[in-house]
Design an enzyme around this catalytic site. Structure first.
Site, PDB file in Angstrom:
ATOM      1  N   ASN A  56       7.977  -5.651  -0.861  1.00 47.17           N
ATOM      2  CA  ASN A  56       7.908  -4.556   0.100  1.00 47.17           C
ATOM      3  C   ASN A  56       6.443  -4.470   0.521  1.00 47.17           C
ATOM      4  O   ASN A  56       5.626  -3.857  -0.170  1.00 47.17           O
ATOM      5  CB  ASN A  56       8.366  -3.244  -0.535  1.00 47.17           C
ATOM      6  CG  ASN A  56       8.337  -2.096   0.469  1.00 47.17           C
ATOM      7  OD1 ASN A  56       7.762  -2.225   1.557  1.00 47.17           O
ATOM      8  ND2 ASN A  56       8.942  -0.975   0.117  1.00 47.17           N
ATOM      9  N   ALA A  80       3.163  -0.883   4.935  1.00 42.34           N
ATOM     10  CA  ALA A  80       2.654  -0.904   6.313  1.00 42.34           C
ATOM     11  C   ALA A  80       2.180  -2.284   6.754  1.00 42.34           C
ATOM     12  O   ALA A  80       2.180  -2.588   7.955  1.00 42.34           O
ATOM     13  CB  ALA A  80       1.523   0.114   6.460  1.00 42.34           C
ATOM     14  N   ARG A 127       4.348  10.999  -2.202  1.00 46.13           N
ATOM     15  CA  ARG A 127       4.156  10.628  -0.815  1.00 46.13           C
ATOM     16  C   ARG A 127       5.390  10.990   0.015  1.00 46.13           C
ATOM     17  O   ARG A 127       6.477  10.459  -0.239  1.00 46.13           O
ATOM     18  CB  ARG A 127       3.956   9.120  -0.811  1.00 46.13           C
ATOM     19  CG  ARG A 127       3.992   8.502   0.513  1.00 46.13           C
ATOM     20  CD  ARG A 127       4.126   6.992   0.402  1.00 46.13           C
ATOM     21  NE  ARG A 127       3.878   6.446   1.717  1.00 46.13           N
ATOM     22  CZ  ARG A 127       4.240   5.258   2.110  1.00 46.13           C
ATOM     23  NH1 ARG A 127       4.858   4.447   1.281  1.00 46.13           N
ATOM     24  NH2 ARG A 127       3.987   4.855   3.318  1.00 46.13           N
ATOM     25  N   GLU A 131      12.560  -9.518   1.757  1.00 45.37           N
ATOM     26  CA  GLU A 131      11.813  -8.339   2.207  1.00 45.37           C
ATOM     27  C   GLU A 131      12.655  -7.100   1.922  1.00 45.37           C
ATOM     28  O   GLU A 131      13.841  -7.077   2.245  1.00 45.37           O
ATOM     29  CB  GLU A 131      11.595  -8.489   3.728  1.00 45.37           C
ATOM     30  CG  GLU A 131      11.026  -7.291   4.423  1.00 45.37           C
ATOM     31  CD  GLU A 131      11.114  -7.415   5.959  1.00 45.37           C
ATOM     32  OE1 GLU A 131      11.874  -8.269   6.479  1.00 45.37           O
ATOM     33  OE2 GLU A 131      10.420  -6.636   6.630  1.00 45.37           O
ATOM     34  N   ARG A 179      12.724   4.359  12.629  1.00 45.42           N
ATOM     35  CA  ARG A 179      11.603   5.298  12.558  1.00 45.42           C
ATOM     36  C   ARG A 179      10.693   5.128  13.790  1.00 45.42           C
ATOM     37  O   ARG A 179      11.192   4.857  14.869  1.00 45.42           O
ATOM     38  CB  ARG A 179      10.873   5.104  11.220  1.00 45.42           C
ATOM     39  CG  ARG A 179      11.804   5.387  10.024  1.00 45.42           C
ATOM     40  CD  ARG A 179      11.131   5.137   8.696  1.00 45.42           C
ATOM     41  NE  ARG A 179       9.943   5.971   8.550  1.00 45.42           N
ATOM     42  CZ  ARG A 179       9.050   5.810   7.580  1.00 45.42           C
ATOM     43  NH1 ARG A 179       9.217   4.862   6.671  1.00 45.42           N
ATOM     44  NH2 ARG A 179       8.006   6.615   7.509  1.00 45.42           N
ATOM     45  N   HIS A 188      12.711  -2.718   2.132  1.00 43.43           N
ATOM     46  CA  HIS A 188      12.109  -1.434   2.522  1.00 43.43           C
ATOM     47  C   HIS A 188      13.012  -0.315   2.036  1.00 43.43           C
ATOM     48  O   HIS A 188      14.234  -0.389   2.188  1.00 43.43           O
ATOM     49  CB  HIS A 188      11.934  -1.343   4.042  1.00 43.43           C
ATOM     50  CG  HIS A 188      11.010  -2.390   4.551  1.00 43.43           C
ATOM     51  ND1 HIS A 188       9.647  -2.292   4.412  1.00 43.43           N
ATOM     52  CD2 HIS A 188      11.242  -3.576   5.146  1.00 43.43           C
ATOM     53  CE1 HIS A 188       9.081  -3.375   4.915  1.00 43.43           C
ATOM     54  NE2 HIS A 188      10.033  -4.177   5.360  1.00 43.43           N
ATOM     55  N   TYR A 192      10.711   9.421   1.318  1.00 42.99           N
ATOM     56  CA  TYR A 192      10.790   8.393   0.272  1.00 42.99           C
ATOM     57  C   TYR A 192      11.411   8.872  -1.035  1.00 42.99           C
ATOM     58  O   TYR A 192      11.597   8.067  -1.952  1.00 42.99           O
ATOM     59  CB  TYR A 192       9.384   7.824  -0.003  1.00 42.99           C
ATOM     60  CG  TYR A 192       8.802   7.106   1.192  1.00 42.99           C
ATOM     61  CD1 TYR A 192       9.313   5.876   1.603  1.00 42.99           C
ATOM     62  CD2 TYR A 192       7.758   7.666   1.933  1.00 42.99           C
ATOM     63  CE1 TYR A 192       8.803   5.213   2.706  1.00 42.99           C
ATOM     64  CE2 TYR A 192       7.230   7.011   3.039  1.00 42.99           C
ATOM     65  CZ  TYR A 192       7.756   5.791   3.417  1.00 42.99           C
ATOM     66  OH  TYR A 192       7.249   5.135   4.514  1.00 42.99           O
ATOM     67  N   PRO A 246       0.796  -1.231   0.000  1.00 39.23           N
ATOM     68  CA  PRO A 246       0.000   0.000   0.000  1.00 39.23           C
ATOM     69  C   PRO A 246       0.830   1.283   0.000  1.00 39.23           C
ATOM     70  O   PRO A 246       1.858   1.376   0.678  1.00 39.23           O
ATOM     71  CB  PRO A 246      -0.823  -0.105   1.286  1.00 39.23           C
ATOM     72  CG  PRO A 246      -0.149  -1.133   2.109  1.00 39.23           C
ATOM     73  CD  PRO A 246       0.504  -2.080   1.151  1.00 39.23           C
ATOM     74  N   ASN A 247       0.319   2.236  -0.766  1.00 39.28           N
ATOM     75  CA  ASN A 247       0.855   3.601  -0.862  1.00 39.28           C
ATOM     76  C   ASN A 247       2.153   3.713  -1.655  1.00 39.28           C
ATOM     77  O   ASN A 247       2.622   4.823  -1.912  1.00 39.28           O
ATOM     78  CB  ASN A 247       1.033   4.228   0.538  1.00 39.28           C
ATOM     79  CG  ASN A 247      -0.281   4.294   1.281  1.00 39.28           C
ATOM     80  OD1 ASN A 247      -1.249   4.849   0.771  1.00 39.28           O
ATOM     81  ND2 ASN A 247      -0.345   3.712   2.470  1.00 39.28           N
TER      82      ASN A 247
END
Ligand code: DQA
Length: 150
Positions: free
Chosen positions: A77, A80, A21, A101, A110, A103, A26, A13-14
């Site tokens: 990825n 969230a 964004r 995985e 964070r 990111h 990012y 998502p996103n």
């Protein structure tokens, strides 16, 4: 002639909003930039990439299951959903493909709620905080460690 390893690149998502964004986090490059970067690198990496993005958890699970039929590895990825989704963890375990995985940022640096990754234990490697390069590193790792030798 080496066979190309078939790898699904799955973004959650996103990530379709990359560039718009939170660019201070990012960056300014878009999702389309990410995909063209990866497709350009694929040939030299010895990989055939199929790229997907969804904002929906169930759709991501459908794509992971489809990878189980069509691919030899997964780069994911989960965005969230990384921090919430036992269903994505279960799907990755179920298909029994090597998954990495990725990111863009390093979630461990964070907010505290990003410290847990449910998918980590279903993956052979986690690549954190390397931006677009992280996806390339993930593909390279899969080809080198799980690609066809002949
Ligand atoms: C992310 C990190 C996640 O915590 C966040 O929810 C994202 C993007 C990353 O690529 O850095 O959406 O997965």
């Amino acid at each position: 002639m080496m066979n190309k390893m078939k790898i699904y690149i799955i973004n959650g998502p996103n990530l379709n909003l990359l560039g718009l964004r939170e660019p201070e986090i990012y960056g300014h490059r878009t999702y389309e930039d990410l995909i063209s970067y990866l497709l350009k690198e694929a040939e030299a990496l010895g990989a055939e990439l199929m790229c997907f993005q969804s904002n929906h958890e169930g759709k991501l699970i459908d794509i992971i299951q489809e990878a189980g039929e069509n691919a030899e590895g997964i780069v994911i990825n989960p965005a969230a959903y990384t921090h919430t989704s036992i269903a994505i963890y279960d799907a990755l375990k179920a298909v029994n493909l090597p998954a990495v995985e990725v990111h863009l940022t390093d979630p461990s640096k964070r907010e505290p709620f990003r410290k847990v990754s449910y998918v980590k234990d279903a993956c052979v490697l986690s690549v954190l905080g390397r931006g677009f390069q992280g996806y390339k590193d993930a593909v390279k790792y899969l080809v080198e460690n799980y690609g066809c030798q002949s």
